[in-house]
Scaffold this active site. Structure first.
Site, PDB file in Angstrom:
ATOM      1  N   LYS A  13      43.386  36.165  50.420  1.00  0.00           N
ATOM      2  CA  LYS A  13      42.547  34.988  50.674  1.00  0.00           C
ATOM      3  C   LYS A  13      43.184  33.695  50.165  1.00  0.00           C
ATOM      4  O   LYS A  13      43.025  32.660  50.802  1.00  0.00           O
ATOM      5  CB  LYS A  13      41.124  35.171  50.154  1.00  0.00           C
ATOM      6  CG  LYS A  13      40.993  35.539  48.712  1.00  0.00           C
ATOM      7  CD  LYS A  13      39.541  35.826  48.394  1.00  0.00           C
ATOM      8  CE  LYS A  13      39.303  36.387  47.025  1.00  0.00           C
ATOM      9  NZ  LYS A  13      40.345  36.434  46.027  1.00  0.00           N
ATOM     10  N   ARG A  88      31.707  34.653  43.016  1.00  0.00           N
ATOM     11  CA  ARG A  88      32.074  36.060  42.844  1.00  0.00           C
ATOM     12  C   ARG A  88      30.887  36.898  42.400  1.00  0.00           C
ATOM     13  O   ARG A  88      31.040  38.110  42.212  1.00  0.00           O
ATOM     14  CB  ARG A  88      33.169  36.164  41.789  1.00  0.00           C
ATOM     15  CG  ARG A  88      34.577  36.228  42.376  1.00  0.00           C
ATOM     16  CD  ARG A  88      35.515  36.224  41.200  1.00  0.00           C
ATOM     17  NE  ARG A  88      36.770  36.867  41.381  1.00  0.00           N
ATOM     18  CZ  ARG A  88      37.908  36.219  41.610  1.00  0.00           C
ATOM     19  NH1 ARG A  88      37.906  34.939  41.831  1.00  0.00           N
ATOM     20  NH2 ARG A  88      39.040  36.878  41.652  1.00  0.00           N
ATOM     21  N   ARG A 123      53.466  40.772  44.137  1.00  0.00           N
ATOM     22  CA  ARG A 123      53.026  39.378  44.134  1.00  0.00           C
ATOM     23  C   ARG A 123      53.707  38.583  43.017  1.00  0.00           C
ATOM     24  O   ARG A 123      53.870  39.062  41.904  1.00  0.00           O
ATOM     25  CB  ARG A 123      51.506  39.339  43.944  1.00  0.00           C
ATOM     26  CG  ARG A 123      50.941  37.967  44.117  1.00  0.00           C
ATOM     27  CD  ARG A 123      49.572  38.033  44.654  1.00  0.00           C
ATOM     28  NE  ARG A 123      48.599  38.053  43.573  1.00  0.00           N
ATOM     29  CZ  ARG A 123      47.318  37.748  43.757  1.00  0.00           C
ATOM     30  NH1 ARG A 123      46.869  37.460  44.950  1.00  0.00           N
ATOM     31  NH2 ARG A 123      46.481  37.790  42.745  1.00  0.00           N
ATOM     32  N   ARG A 156      51.933  37.813  37.476  1.00  0.00           N
ATOM     33  CA  ARG A 156      50.781  37.532  36.621  1.00  0.00           C
ATOM     34  C   ARG A 156      50.416  38.778  35.828  1.00  0.00           C
ATOM     35  O   ARG A 156      50.432  39.874  36.368  1.00  0.00           O
ATOM     36  CB  ARG A 156      49.583  37.132  37.491  1.00  0.00           C
ATOM     37  CG  ARG A 156      49.519  35.665  37.771  1.00  0.00           C
ATOM     38  CD  ARG A 156      48.587  35.363  38.908  1.00  0.00           C
ATOM     39  NE  ARG A 156      47.287  36.035  38.791  1.00  0.00           N
ATOM     40  CZ  ARG A 156      46.311  35.888  39.684  1.00  0.00           C
ATOM     41  NH1 ARG A 156      46.486  35.118  40.745  1.00  0.00           N
ATOM     42  NH2 ARG A 156      45.173  36.509  39.546  1.00  0.00           N
ATOM     43  N   ARG A 167      40.081  45.240  38.369  1.00  0.00           N
ATOM     44  CA  ARG A 167      39.596  44.074  39.137  1.00  0.00           C
ATOM     45  C   ARG A 167      38.967  44.523  40.466  1.00  0.00           C
ATOM     46  O   ARG A 167      38.007  43.928  40.935  1.00  0.00           O
ATOM     47  CB  ARG A 167      40.744  43.097  39.408  1.00  0.00           C
ATOM     48  CG  ARG A 167      41.208  42.396  38.129  1.00  0.00           C
ATOM     49  CD  ARG A 167      42.482  41.615  38.355  1.00  0.00           C
ATOM     50  NE  ARG A 167      42.260  40.420  39.146  1.00  0.00           N
ATOM     51  CZ  ARG A 167      43.217  39.761  39.772  1.00  0.00           C
ATOM     52  NH1 ARG A 167      44.467  40.179  39.719  1.00  0.00           N
ATOM     53  NH2 ARG A 167      42.940  38.683  40.463  1.00  0.00           N
TER      54      ARG A 167
END
Ligand code: AMP
Length: 213
Positions: A13, A88, A123, A156, A167
């Protein structure tokens, strides 16, 4: 145009939000990016948010609601904006409603969990500006530094496989109910995340323009 992106962490996203922001010339607002910046700068909010974020938990509603309220009052949001990573929880969505903000369209980008875990390990984000890349799907030119400002790309801490799994659990439990919340308002569009970023963008733009018509 007010566009919201929903989707699990790593569904893409953020990438789509950046592309759509450029196309529509509106800001993409990522609460995750604002929180990471605050952590880096060691502000009071950053210090309070750090432990939650690093363990994969959500930062308390009142903190993120405060962040978004302040951000949406800025001038660049007058002509519309994109929300990436907010709301969220249902409480956050209700807070947005009570600010009098009505989204034009809510796009949920859907990718199976197994695929997400695989993707997240590749990522990379720019240490300086937060731009996101992927070693396979969206590499920077030299794989090491950001195409925009030349700063180093890093993994990260919350993209490590253990944190990603927790998560995803948080997403299914606390964020996924928002799909029903926005479906009942007639705002929800589902986009199936594709292998190629450009293919997902095509579907995303179709979903947005369909909602506009
Ligand atoms: P993201 O970059 O959107 O994946 O966000 C990274 C982290 O920031 C999340 O795992 C949360 O700890 C925190 N965060 C970002 N947005 C929110 C939100 N709307 N509510 C609560 N926590 C958030």
């Amino acid at each position: 145009m007010k566009i919201m992106f929903l989707g699990a962490p790593g569904a893409g996203k953020g990438t789509q939000a950046e592309i759509v922001a450029e196309k529509y010339s509106i800001p993409a607002i990522s609460t995750g990016a604002i929180i990471r910046e605050a952590i880096k700068n060691e502000t009071e909010m950053g210090k309070a948010a750090k432990a939650y974020t690093e363990s994969g938990a959500l930062v308390p509603d009142e903190v993120v609601i405060g962040i978004i309220k302040e951000r949406l009052e800025e001038k660049d949001c007058k002509g519309g904006f994109i929300l990436d990573g907010f709301p969220r929880t249902v409480a956050q969505a209700e807070a947005l409603d009570s600010m009098g903000i009505e989204m034009d369209v809510v796009v949920s980008i859907e990718v199976p969990d197994e695929k997400i875990v695989e993707r997240m390990s590749g990522r990379r984000v720019c240490e300086k500006c937060g731009a996101s890349y992927h070693t396979v799907y969206k590499p920077s030119k030299d794989q090491k530094t950001c195409d925009k400002d030349g700063a180093p790309l890093i993994l990260r801490r919350d993209d490590s496989p253990e944190v990603v799994k927790s998560r995803l659990g948080v997403y299914h439990e606390q964020t996924e109910p928002l799909k029903d919340y926005y479906a009942s308002k007639g705002k929800l569009k589902i986009v199936i995340g594709q292998e190629e970023v450009a293919d997902t963008t095509k579907l995303t733009l179709e979903a947005i323009s369909g909602a506009k018509a």
